[in-house]
Design an enzyme around this catalytic site. Structure first.
Site, PDB file in Angstrom:
ATOM      1  N   LYS A  51     -56.039  -6.633 -50.198  1.00  0.00           N
ATOM      2  CA  LYS A  51     -54.835  -7.320 -50.724  1.00  0.00           C
ATOM      3  C   LYS A  51     -53.837  -7.540 -49.585  1.00  0.00           C
ATOM      4  CE  LYS A  51     -51.469  -4.837 -52.824  1.00  0.00           C
ATOM      5  NZ  LYS A  51     -50.119  -4.991 -52.259  1.00  0.00           N
ATOM      6  N   ASN A  52     -53.573  -6.492 -48.798  1.00  0.00           N
ATOM      7  CA  ASN A  52     -52.503  -6.571 -47.790  1.00  0.00           C
ATOM      8  C   ASN A  52     -52.908  -7.321 -46.536  1.00  0.00           C
ATOM      9  OD1 ASN A  52     -50.895  -5.302 -49.597  1.00  0.00           O
ATOM     10  ND2 ASN A  52     -50.980  -3.297 -48.618  1.00  0.00           N
ATOM     11  N   CYS A  98     -37.835  -2.021 -55.255  1.00  0.00           N
ATOM     12  CA  CYS A  98     -38.939  -1.794 -56.192  1.00  0.00           C
ATOM     13  C   CYS A  98     -38.971  -0.303 -56.475  1.00  0.00           C
ATOM     14  CB  CYS A  98     -40.255  -2.293 -55.597  1.00  0.00           C
ATOM     15  SG  CYS A  98     -40.868  -1.226 -54.310  1.00  0.00           S
ATOM     16  N   ASP A 156     -50.030   4.506 -48.666  1.00  0.00           N
ATOM     17  CA  ASP A 156     -50.631   3.906 -49.871  1.00  0.00           C
ATOM     18  C   ASP A 156     -51.737   4.758 -50.465  1.00  0.00           C
ATOM     19  OD1 ASP A 156     -50.358   0.429 -48.775  1.00  0.00           O
ATOM     20  OD2 ASP A 156     -48.894   1.883 -49.493  1.00  0.00           O
TER      21      ASP A 156
HETATM   22  C1  EPZ Z   1     -46.515  -3.004 -46.298  1.00  0.00           C
HETATM   23  O1  EPZ Z   1     -45.254  -3.091 -46.918  1.00  0.00           O
HETATM   24  C2  EPZ Z   1     -47.523  -2.949 -47.429  1.00  0.00           C
HETATM   25  N1  EPZ Z   1     -47.448  -4.181 -48.210  1.00  0.00           N
HETATM   26  C3  EPZ Z   1     -47.231  -1.731 -48.319  1.00  0.00           C
HETATM   27  O2  EPZ Z   1     -48.254  -1.671 -49.318  1.00  0.00           O
HETATM   28  C4  EPZ Z   1     -47.330  -0.478 -47.445  1.00  0.00           C
HETATM   29  O3  EPZ Z   1     -47.009   0.658 -48.226  1.00  0.00           O
HETATM   30  C5  EPZ Z   1     -46.354  -0.597 -46.270  1.00  0.00           C
HETATM   31  O4  EPZ Z   1     -46.627  -1.800 -45.520  1.00  0.00           O
HETATM   32  C6  EPZ Z   1     -46.456   0.580 -45.312  1.00  0.00           C
HETATM   33  O5  EPZ Z   1     -47.776   0.679 -44.829  1.00  0.00           O
HETATM   34  C7  EPZ Z   1     -48.020  -5.309 -47.716  1.00  0.00           C
HETATM   35  O6  EPZ Z   1     -48.586  -5.313 -46.631  1.00  0.00           O
HETATM   36  C8  EPZ Z   1     -47.921  -6.532 -48.565  1.00  0.00           C
HETATM   37  P1  EPZ Z   1     -42.944  -1.799 -44.003  1.00  0.00           P
HETATM   38  P2  EPZ Z   1     -43.953  -3.461 -46.026  1.00  0.00           P
HETATM   39  O7  EPZ Z   1     -42.071  -2.965 -43.668  1.00  0.00           O
HETATM   40  O8  EPZ Z   1     -44.324  -4.349 -44.907  1.00  0.00           O
HETATM   41  C9  EPZ Z   1     -38.615   0.092 -43.705  1.00  0.00           C
HETATM   42  C10 EPZ Z   1     -49.117  -1.452 -51.479  1.00  0.00           C
HETATM   43  O9  EPZ Z   1     -49.119  -0.496 -52.265  1.00  0.00           O
HETATM   44  N2  EPZ Z   1     -38.176  -1.278 -43.414  1.00  0.00           N
HETATM   45  O10 EPZ Z   1     -44.037  -1.399 -43.056  1.00  0.00           O
HETATM   46  O11 EPZ Z   1     -42.872  -3.877 -46.961  1.00  0.00           O
HETATM   47  C11 EPZ Z   1     -39.120   0.227 -45.126  1.00  0.00           C
HETATM   48  O12 EPZ Z   1     -38.049   0.497 -46.016  1.00  0.00           O
HETATM   49  C12 EPZ Z   1     -47.866  -1.770 -50.702  1.00  0.00           C
HETATM   50  O13 EPZ Z   1     -50.099  -2.202 -51.242  1.00  0.00           O
HETATM   51  C13 EPZ Z   1     -36.835  -1.494 -43.102  1.00  0.00           C
HETATM   52  O14 EPZ Z   1     -36.023  -0.564 -43.088  1.00  0.00           O
HETATM   53  O15 EPZ Z   1     -43.582  -2.033 -45.431  1.00  0.00           O
HETATM   54  C14 EPZ Z   1     -40.076   1.388 -45.017  1.00  0.00           C
HETATM   55  O16 EPZ Z   1     -39.334   2.593 -45.074  1.00  0.00           O
HETATM   56  C15 EPZ Z   1     -46.701  -0.853 -51.070  1.00  0.00           C
HETATM   57  N3  EPZ Z   1     -36.433  -2.763 -42.831  1.00  0.00           N
HETATM   58  C16 EPZ Z   1     -40.667   1.250 -43.613  1.00  0.00           C
HETATM   59  O17 EPZ Z   1     -39.773   0.396 -42.894  1.00  0.00           O
HETATM   60  C17 EPZ Z   1     -37.307  -3.830 -42.834  1.00  0.00           C
HETATM   61  O18 EPZ Z   1     -36.888  -4.963 -42.544  1.00  0.00           O
HETATM   62  C18 EPZ Z   1     -42.042   0.627 -43.559  1.00  0.00           C
HETATM   63  O19 EPZ Z   1     -41.978  -0.557 -44.302  1.00  0.00           O
HETATM   64  C19 EPZ Z   1     -38.654  -3.584 -43.149  1.00  0.00           C
HETATM   65  C20 EPZ Z   1     -39.063  -2.301 -43.432  1.00  0.00           C
END
Ligand code: EPZ
Length: 418
Positions: free
Chosen positions: A22-23, A116, A305
């Site tokens: 999916k990701n 979310c 995840d």
């Molecule tokens: C991706 O989300 C995945 N989704 C998530 O999978 C996964 O849990 C996550 O990466 C971590 O591996 C997709 O790829 C579609 P991040 P993403 O930006 O990109 C902070 C699932 O269950 N952050 O790597 O949104 C954030 O709050 C989903 O399939 C900021 O602060 O995650 C988090 O604490 C859930 N500012 C950390 O970084 C930003 O601009 C990592 O988030 C972006 C992120």
């Protein structure tokens, strides 16, 4: 709404075929916005989330057709640049159209995703990175209004935290920018590498594949892609943990063991038998598993995840386990539900201490987010008695035909209307 009914305490036996990730599919589909022509993406899973992003691309003017798991997308007549709140609120990953729309059209209007269940999920890194590349960004009525006068300029983007979709958005913006972009502390997840490979097949010039430093030299135009979605490592891990929790033996096929270094280590340490051969993993549980400690980390560390699913396994382990969640601030929504099944779990800040018990009991529980629902399914498969899981639309976002795949493994599970 549908619910899942599981009659637990049946060992799993047989074979399960893993679908495309999916990701990975989501950014690959978004990247087709970068250039006209027919793009070909193989091994695309049929999920609620992939249907959502295809619906979003249709509103932008794209057309697509699917032949089996091969997706053909044409974005010749891309005539809109807005991703509406109605679509984005159902799937945060819609933010992935921001970078490619800016790169292709020079403007984009994308609804802020909103939070979310698992956390605030800000997108400040995405916006800061695009700003460093010359984009003008304003926030109006919950939308990001982005535009660039002529063309995005290469720039240096540094991520405080290696954001997965942040890295993907900047990658897609940079491939058509003028000059060189350097992404520092980039995410190294296999899904990012899948996108790097797709963009490279389109004629993009990217160095640092698989590393935390990506250097992109922008080009004037790209050609349509031909790319294969990597197997879903989180789906793979979910089924490995399901067999470990319910007991039995299964062959997990069409997966990539190399994408799960931390999980396989931890499952072996808990006492599970894990045999890798090519794109298959044979998993079995002979005796009760031993408790282990995990701490979620960006790739190649233990994936956040799979944290909830592993907690289900540890709730039946011999001894005390400590699960620490370092990526998201509210990713223990499954704990209250697991406790209703008899699990003994104490939360202490961003750690959960699990005292393994002999047997979980079936109960009525509620899914709150995608991976929490998977952990409840895993627990239900092992629990004595019947478990009813409501709001399983969460599950259908990220697991293709989970009921069918579990039934093929001998699980007593079916869906019912709420
Ligand atoms: C991706 O989300 C995945 N989704 C998530 O999978 C996964 O849990 C996550 O990466 C971590 O591996 C997709 O790829 C579609 P991040 P993403 O930006 O990109 C902070 C699932 O269950 N952050 O790597 O949104 C954030 O709050 C989903 O399939 C900021 O602060 O995650 C988090 O604490 C859930 N500012 C950390 O970084 C930003 O601009 C990592 O988030 C972006 C992120």
């Amino acid at each position: 709404m549908d619910k899942l009914i599981i009659e637990g305490a049946h060992k799993l036996q047989g074979e399960v075929r893993i679908s495309g990730a999916k990701n990975a599919a989501l950014p690959l589909i978004a990247a087709t916005l970068l250039t006209p022509g027919w793009h070909v993406i193989h091994n695309v899973p049929d999920l609620r989330d992939t249907r959502t992003i295809l619906a979003l691309l249709e509103t932008l003017g794209a057309e697509w057709k699917k032949e089996g798991t091969t997706l053909l997308i044409n974005t010749d007549s891309l005539n809109k640049f807005e991703a509406s709140y109605d679509l984005v609120k159902t799937m945060r990953a819609s933010i992935l159209v921001l970078g490619p729309l800016l790169a292709r059209l020079g403007k984009a209007r994308v609804s802020l995703p909103g939070g979310c269940a698992i956390g605030a999920r800000p997108i400040d890194f995405h916006l800061q990175g695009l700003n460093n590349m010359g984009a003008n960004l304003a926030l109006e009525d919950g939308y990001v209004e982005a535009s660039v006068v002529t063309r995005l300029m290469g720039g240096t983007v540094y991520f405080d935290i290696p954001s997965v979709t942040g890295t993907e958005n900047i990658l897609m913006a940079a491939v058509l920018a003028k000059g060189e972009t350097v992404i520092k502390n980039a995410a190294r997840e296999p899904e990012v590498t899948n996108l790097v490979d797709m963009l490279t097949s389109m004629g993009a010039r990217i160095k640092g594949r698989d590393s935390d430093r990506l250097i992109i030299r922008g080009v004037k135009s790209l050609k349509p892609a031909v790319v294969t979605t990597i197997p879903d490592r989180i789906e793979t891990g979910t089924y490995l943990i399901a067999v470990g929790t319910a007991g039995g033996e299964a062959n997990v096929t069409h997966c990539n063991p190399a994408h799960l270094p931390a999980l396989l280590e931890k499952l072996r340490a808990s006492g599970l038998s894990i045999k890798e051969s090519g794109d298959s993993i044979l998993v079995s549980r002979q005796a009760r598993v031993q408790s282990i400690d995990i701490k979620t980390q960006p790739y190649p560390g233990f994936p956040t995840d799979l944290q909830a699913q592993l907690m289900s396994l540890m709730s039946l382990a011999n001894g005390l386990s400590v699960v620490s969640e370092t990526i998201f601030e509210n990713r223990f929504m499954h704990v209250a539900e697991l406790k209703r099944m008899g699990a003994e779990i104490k939360i202490n800040g961003n750690s959960a201490i699990i005292k393994g018990i002999e047997q979980l009991k079936g109960a009525r529980v509620m899914a709150t987010d995608l991976r929490a629902s998977a952990s409840l399914v895993v627990a239900g498969l092992a629990a004595r008695g019947v478990t009813e899981i409501s709001r399983i639309y969460h599950l259908e976002r990220g697991y293709e035909d989970m009921v069918g795949k579990l039934q093929a493994l001998g699980a007593k599970v079916h869906k019912e209307k709420e």
